[in-house]
Design a protein around this motif. Structure first.
Motif, PDB file in Angstrom:
ATOM      1  N   LYS A  17     -84.093  39.044 -24.964  1.00  0.00           N
ATOM      2  CA  LYS A  17     -83.761  38.742 -26.346  1.00  0.00           C
ATOM      3  C   LYS A  17     -83.762  37.238 -26.533  1.00  0.00           C
ATOM      4  O   LYS A  17     -83.190  36.502 -25.737  1.00  0.00           O
ATOM      5  N   LYS A  18     -84.432  36.791 -27.589  1.00  0.00           N
ATOM      6  CA  LYS A  18     -84.434  35.379 -27.945  1.00  0.00           C
ATOM      7  C   LYS A  18     -84.111  35.299 -29.426  1.00  0.00           C
ATOM      8  O   LYS A  18     -84.865  35.803 -30.255  1.00  0.00           O
ATOM      9  N   ASP A  19     -82.991  34.700 -29.724  1.00  0.00           N
ATOM     10  CA  ASP A  19     -82.462  34.671 -31.089  1.00  0.00           C
ATOM     11  C   ASP A  19     -82.221  36.111 -31.551  1.00  0.00           C
ATOM     12  O   ASP A  19     -81.542  36.860 -30.889  1.00  0.00           O
ATOM     13  N   ALA A  20     -82.811  36.504 -32.655  1.00  0.00           N
ATOM     14  CA  ALA A  20     -82.563  37.847 -33.181  1.00  0.00           C
ATOM     15  C   ALA A  20     -83.632  38.853 -32.753  1.00  0.00           C
ATOM     16  O   ALA A  20     -83.487  40.047 -32.985  1.00  0.00           O
ATOM     17  N   LYS A  73     -94.099  38.102 -28.981  1.00  0.00           N
ATOM     18  CA  LYS A  73     -92.805  37.660 -29.501  1.00  0.00           C
ATOM     19  C   LYS A  73     -92.461  38.367 -30.808  1.00  0.00           C
ATOM     20  O   LYS A  73     -93.299  39.021 -31.408  1.00  0.00           O
ATOM     21  N   ARG A  74     -91.191  38.204 -31.209  1.00  0.00           N
ATOM     22  CA  ARG A  74     -90.666  38.735 -32.471  1.00  0.00           C
ATOM     23  C   ARG A  74     -90.792  40.260 -32.547  1.00  0.00           C
ATOM     24  O   ARG A  74     -91.267  40.821 -33.521  1.00  0.00           O
TER      25      ARG A  74
END
Length: 117
Positions: A17-20, A73-74
């Motif tokens: 997890k990176k940020d949200a 990502k995301r």
């Protein structure tokens, strides 16, 4: 002389997890058995692209994706988990089978050509 490996150098496949959002990254390991990933690049790329399409991963979330390395990502957590699992099911058996094949080849008896005289 280099000591023979006892295990295949499997690709590193991780998600976190990176940020949200979530990310999935993978990278091959430098070893003789990893050469199979280079040889089967076209097939692997098609499989990975199809898997991401099936998971609903939009191309703008893909930084790079091949049978050797990748970064997506995301993602939602379910997408990241499914992509991670799909990559493990795809890449690990290919590298493991190549490792076994190379070990078997190295263990074949070497025949000497003897002059019959």
């Amino acid at each position: 002389m280099r000591e023979p490996a006892s295990r295949a150098a499997l690709p590193i496949i991780e998600f976190f997890k990176k940020d949200a959002a979530w990310e999935v990254h993978w990278d091959y390991q430098e070893a003789p058995e990893s050469s199979i990933l280079f040889k089967r690049q076209e097939y692997l790329r098609g499989y990975i692209d199809g898997t991401m399409d099936d998971l609903g991963i939009h191309p703008d979330k893909v930084c790079c994706a091949s049978g050797l390395t990748g970064s997506v990502k995301r993602l939602s957590r379910p997408q990241a988990v499914k992509l991670h699992n799909a990559l493990e099911r795809l890449l690990n058996p290919i590298v493991t089978k190549e490792f076994t094949r190379l070990q078997n080849m190295a263990n074949l008896p070497h025949l000497r050509l003897v002059d019959p005289e």
